[in-house]
Design a protein around this motif. Structure first.
Motif, short mmCIF file in Angstrom:
data_model
loop_
_atom_site.label_atom_id
_atom_site.label_comp_id
_atom_site.label_asym_id
_atom_site.label_seq_id
_atom_site.Cartn_x
_atom_site.Cartn_y
_atom_site.Cartn_z
N UNK A 43 5.38 -7.13 -5.68
CA UNK A 43 6.48 -7.00 -6.64
C UNK A 43 5.92 -6.29 -7.87
N UNK A 44 6.60 -5.22 -8.28
CA UNK A 44 6.12 -4.43 -9.41
C UNK A 44 7.12 -4.49 -10.55
N UNK A 45 6.58 -4.32 -11.76
CA UNK A 45 7.41 -4.47 -12.95
C UNK A 45 6.88 -3.58 -14.07
N UNK A 46 7.68 -3.48 -15.13
CA UNK A 46 7.18 -2.89 -16.35
C UNK A 46 6.40 -3.96 -17.10
N UNK A 51 11.69 -6.41 -13.09
CA UNK A 51 11.37 -6.06 -11.71
C UNK A 51 11.81 -4.64 -11.41
N UNK A 52 10.86 -3.80 -10.95
CA UNK A 52 11.17 -2.42 -10.59
C UNK A 52 11.37 -2.26 -9.08
N UNK A 53 10.55 -2.96 -8.29
CA UNK A 53 10.65 -2.84 -6.83
C UNK A 53 9.79 -3.91 -6.17
N UNK A 54 10.12 -4.17 -4.90
CA UNK A 54 9.28 -5.01 -4.05
C UNK A 54 8.96 -4.19 -2.81
N UNK A 55 7.68 -3.87 -2.65
CA UNK A 55 7.22 -3.20 -1.43
C UNK A 55 6.64 -4.29 -0.54
N UNK A 56 6.91 -4.21 0.77
CA UNK A 56 6.38 -5.24 1.65
C UNK A 56 6.00 -4.66 3.00
N UNK A 57 5.02 -5.31 3.60
CA UNK A 57 4.50 -4.91 4.90
C UNK A 57 3.97 -6.16 5.60
N UNK A 58 3.52 -6.01 6.82
CA UNK A 58 2.88 -7.13 7.50
C UNK A 58 1.56 -7.43 6.80
N UNK A 59 1.15 -8.68 6.83
CA UNK A 59 -0.14 -9.04 6.25
C UNK A 59 -1.22 -8.32 7.03
N UNK A 60 -2.10 -7.65 6.32
CA UNK A 60 -3.15 -6.86 6.95
C UNK A 60 -4.50 -7.56 6.82
#
Length: 149
Positions: A43-46, A51-60
């Motif tokens: 989760x990214x923010x200023x 909140x600006x965006x939530x990028x998600x993927x499988x746990x690596x």
């Protein structure tokens, strides 16, 4: 044939001021399973925490690989965050945090800094046991939690 590709999805709120990462991170930690089991969310923010965006993927394995892919995808989509909080679906047990968790948090902070992003916290969220751990609070309990300002 198994693929080594890491697929990153991005969720962007219509109104960044609708959700504050600074105020609502624990709620996001509780809701991270909504993205599915075995997910890593960035989760990214200023700096204010919007909140600006939530990028998600499988746990690596290692988790830092997924973190880098999520940050890169966020920037490629024209979103330029200043702060981030990571939520990773992983085993959490009662008691002191494992030693490797401190190394992971420090390494993740360094990795985020390479993108010009300050990593505020890394939450370990165990969907099976419904336990959570904030690395920031575990390792520095007396400091102000949101240190991105």
């Amino acid at each position: 044939m198994e693929s080594d590709a890491i697929i990153v999805e991005l969720v962007v709120p219509e109104d960044p001021e609708e959700l504050s990462l600074r105020e609502d991170s624990w709620s996001l930690a509780l809701d991270q399973q909504e993205f599915g089991p075995g997910r890593l969310l960035v989760a990214t923010a200023d700096r204010a925490g919007n909140l600006l965006a939530i990028a998600h993927t499988t746990t690596t394995d290692p988790p830092h690989l997924g973190l880098a892919c999520c940050l890169e995808h966020t920037f490629r989509n024209g979103i330029v965050p200043e702060a981030a909080v990571v939520f990773n679906d992983e085993r959490v047990e009662w008691g002191p945090p494992p030693a490797e968790l401190r190394f992971r948090f420090v390494t993740a902070r360094e990795q985020c800094a390479q993108f010009g992003v300050h990593l505020v916290d890394w939450f370990c969220c165990d969907g099976a046991n419904e336990l959570m751990r904030s690395c920031r609070i575990a390792f520095d309990p007396d400091s102000e939690w949101w240190d991105a300002a």
